[in-house]
Design a protein around this motif. Structure first.
Motif, mmCIF file in Angstrom:
data_model
loop_
_atom_site.group_PDB
_atom_site.id
_atom_site.type_symbol
_atom_site.label_atom_id
_atom_site.label_comp_id
_atom_site.label_asym_id
_atom_site.label_seq_id
_atom_site.Cartn_x
_atom_site.Cartn_y
_atom_site.Cartn_z
ATOM 1 N N LYS A 147 0.792 -1.230 0.000
ATOM 2 C CA LYS A 147 0.000 0.000 0.000
ATOM 3 C C LYS A 147 0.824 1.280 0.000
ATOM 4 O O LYS A 147 0.321 2.347 -0.331
ATOM 5 N N ILE A 148 2.111 1.169 0.347
ATOM 6 C CA ILE A 148 2.997 2.335 0.354
ATOM 7 C C ILE A 148 4.189 2.115 -0.590
ATOM 8 O O ILE A 148 4.420 2.896 -1.498
ATOM 9 N N GLY A 149 4.944 1.050 -0.378
ATOM 10 C CA GLY A 149 6.149 0.804 -1.159
ATOM 11 C C GLY A 149 5.891 0.654 -2.646
ATOM 12 O O GLY A 149 6.546 1.305 -3.475
ATOM 13 N N THR A 150 4.934 -0.194 -3.002
ATOM 14 C CA THR A 150 4.649 -0.432 -4.422
ATOM 15 C C THR A 150 4.151 0.822 -5.135
ATOM 16 O O THR A 150 4.665 1.160 -6.213
ATOM 17 N N PRO A 151 3.159 1.569 -4.589
ATOM 18 C CA PRO A 151 2.735 2.793 -5.290
ATOM 19 C C PRO A 151 3.859 3.818 -5.458
ATOM 20 O O PRO A 151 3.969 4.454 -6.503
ATOM 21 N N ILE A 152 4.706 3.955 -4.440
ATOM 22 C CA ILE A 152 5.837 4.891 -4.559
ATOM 23 C C ILE A 152 6.784 4.424 -5.657
ATOM 24 O O ILE A 152 7.206 5.216 -6.502
ATOM 25 N N ALA A 153 7.134 3.144 -5.658
ATOM 26 C CA ALA A 153 8.056 2.631 -6.674
ATOM 27 C C ALA A 153 7.474 2.776 -8.074
ATOM 28 O O ALA A 153 8.185 3.153 -9.011
ATOM 29 N N GLN A 154 6.186 2.489 -8.235
ATOM 30 C CA GLN A 154 5.560 2.635 -9.555
ATOM 31 C C GLN A 154 5.589 4.085 -10.005
ATOM 32 O O GLN A 154 5.875 4.383 -11.167
ATOM 33 N N PHE A 155 5.320 5.007 -9.095
ATOM 34 C CA PHE A 155 5.358 6.430 -9.422
ATOM 35 C C PHE A 155 6.776 6.861 -9.778
ATOM 36 O O PHE A 155 7.007 7.486 -10.811
ATOM 37 N N MET A 156 7.743 6.499 -8.937
ATOM 38 C CA MET A 156 9.118 6.948 -9.146
ATOM 39 C C MET A 156 9.766 6.293 -10.367
ATOM 40 O O MET A 156 10.630 6.895 -10.997
ATOM 41 N N SER A 157 9.352 5.099 -10.711
ATOM 42 C CA SER A 157 9.950 4.419 -11.868
ATOM 43 C C SER A 157 9.635 5.155 -13.167
ATOM 44 O O SER A 157 10.376 5.060 -14.130
ATOM 45 N N ARG A 158 8.551 5.903 -13.190
ATOM 46 C CA ARG A 158 8.140 6.652 -14.389
ATOM 47 C C ARG A 158 8.889 7.970 -14.543
ATOM 48 O O ARG A 158 8.800 8.613 -15.585
ATOM 49 N N ILE A 159 9.602 8.408 -13.505
ATOM 50 C CA ILE A 159 10.178 9.750 -13.510
ATOM 51 C C ILE A 159 11.698 9.683 -13.526
ATOM 52 O O ILE A 159 12.332 9.428 -12.511
ATOM 53 N N THR A 160 12.265 9.914 -14.700
ATOM 54 C CA THR A 160 13.718 9.944 -14.813
ATOM 55 C C THR A 160 14.231 11.286 -15.315
ATOM 56 O O THR A 160 15.435 11.506 -15.361
ATOM 57 N N GLY A 161 13.322 12.179 -15.691
ATOM 58 C CA GLY A 161 13.720 13.493 -16.186
ATOM 59 C C GLY A 161 12.619 14.511 -16.003
ATOM 60 O O GLY A 161 11.518 14.196 -15.527
ATOM 61 N N LEU A 162 12.900 15.748 -16.408
ATOM 62 C CA LEU A 162 11.943 16.841 -16.246
ATOM 63 C C LEU A 162 10.635 16.597 -17.005
ATOM 64 O O LEU A 162 9.555 16.902 -16.501
ATOM 65 N N ASP A 163 10.729 16.051 -18.221
ATOM 66 C CA ASP A 163 9.512 15.764 -18.983
ATOM 67 C C ASP A 163 8.627 14.776 -18.240
ATOM 68 O O ASP A 163 7.407 14.945 -18.164
ATOM 69 N N ASP A 164 9.246 13.730 -17.684
ATOM 70 C CA ASP A 164 8.487 12.728 -16.925
ATOM 71 C C ASP A 164 7.849 13.349 -15.688
ATOM 72 O O ASP A 164 6.710 13.028 -15.337
ATOM 73 N N LEU A 165 8.594 14.237 -15.019
ATOM 74 C CA LEU A 165 8.062 14.885 -13.823
ATOM 75 C C LEU A 165 6.849 15.731 -14.170
ATOM 76 O O LEU A 165 5.833 15.691 -13.478
ATOM 77 N N LYS A 166 6.959 16.475 -15.255
ATOM 78 C CA LYS A 166 5.826 17.312 -15.670
ATOM 79 C C LYS A 166 4.596 16.442 -15.940
ATOM 80 O O LYS A 166 3.501 16.744 -15.477
ATOM 81 N N ASP A 167 4.769 15.356 -16.664
ATOM 82 C CA ASP A 167 3.650 14.453 -16.958
ATOM 83 C C ASP A 167 3.061 13.873 -15.678
ATOM 84 O O ASP A 167 1.845 13.796 -15.514
ATOM 85 N N ALA A 168 3.913 13.468 -14.749
ATOM 86 C CA ALA A 168 3.445 12.876 -13.494
ATOM 87 C C ALA A 168 2.683 13.896 -12.652
ATOM 88 O O ALA A 168 1.654 13.563 -12.044
ATOM 89 N N LEU A 169 3.178 15.126 -12.610
ATOM 90 C CA LEU A 169 2.470 16.158 -11.844
ATOM 91 C C LEU A 169 1.111 16.453 -12.448
ATOM 92 O O LEU A 169 0.164 16.779 -11.732
ATOM 93 N N ASP A 170 1.007 16.323 -13.764
ATOM 94 C CA ASP A 170 -0.279 16.557 -14.437
ATOM 95 C C ASP A 170 -1.266 15.411 -14.255
ATOM 96 O O ASP A 170 -2.465 15.626 -14.253
ATOM 97 N N SER A 171 -0.762 14.179 -14.089
ATOM 98 C CA SER A 171 -1.673 13.031 -14.109
ATOM 99 C C SER A 171 -1.757 12.218 -12.817
ATOM 100 O O SER A 171 -2.801 11.660 -12.519
#
Length: 155
Positions: free
Chosen positions: A111-135
């Motif tokens: 409930k904590i570790g997996t959602p964080i890892a899934q979120f962080m795995s998508r973010i490796t750069g500024l473009d990814d961060l922008k997309d994640a903040l939007d969605s």
């Protein structure tokens, strides 16, 4: 085992395969243009804790380290849309008392570790961060003025 130490351990198990390194009660990663940190903060009122997630341009990290409060994008775990209220309750003072330590760690992992890892795995750069903040994040996010222009130009 305290709630904070259990959360630090579970988050570590989830994000270490993504290249995160531990620094105290935090896990951080440096990529080509983005610094990311996950900090587990103990409440000053009781034994509960908070999970803070933050990002900054990599140029701001000195010797690959920047504490979460100095990052230019910051939010708490409750801003992640993928984390349920049930998951957030696990961070509370009485969360691990009703079940065995094994059950508690298993719940934290799912409930904590997996959602964080899934979120962080998508973010490796500024473009990814922008997309994640939007969605994937609610609107309760601090974004420093200087970072807003970087994110606006990340397309």
């Amino acid at each position: 085992m305290t709630v904070q130490s259990a959360v630090v351990r579970v988050i570590g198990e989830a994000v270490k395969p993504l290249g995160f390194q531990r620094h105290g009660h935090s896990w951080y990663r440096v990529t080509s243009d983005l610094y990311a940190v996950i900090n587990v903060q103990k409440s000053r009122w009781d034994e509960s804790c908070y999970v803070n997630i933050a990002f900054s341009p990599v140029s701001q990290a000195e010797n690959s380290w920047l504490p979460e409060p100095k990052c230019q994008v910051r939010f708490r775990l409750d801003s992640l849309k993928s984390v349920t209220p049930e998951g957030l309750r696990l961070l509370g003072v009485d969360s691990g008392r009703e079940v065995s330590e094994v059950e508690f760690r298993s719940s934290l992992a799912s409930k904590i570790g997996t959602p964080i890892a899934q979120f962080m795995s998508r973010i490796t750069g500024l473009d990814d961060l922008k997309d994640a903040l939007d969605s994937a994040v609610t609107e309760r996010v601090f974004v420093h003025r200087g970072m807003r222009s970087l994110l606006d130009s990340a397309d």
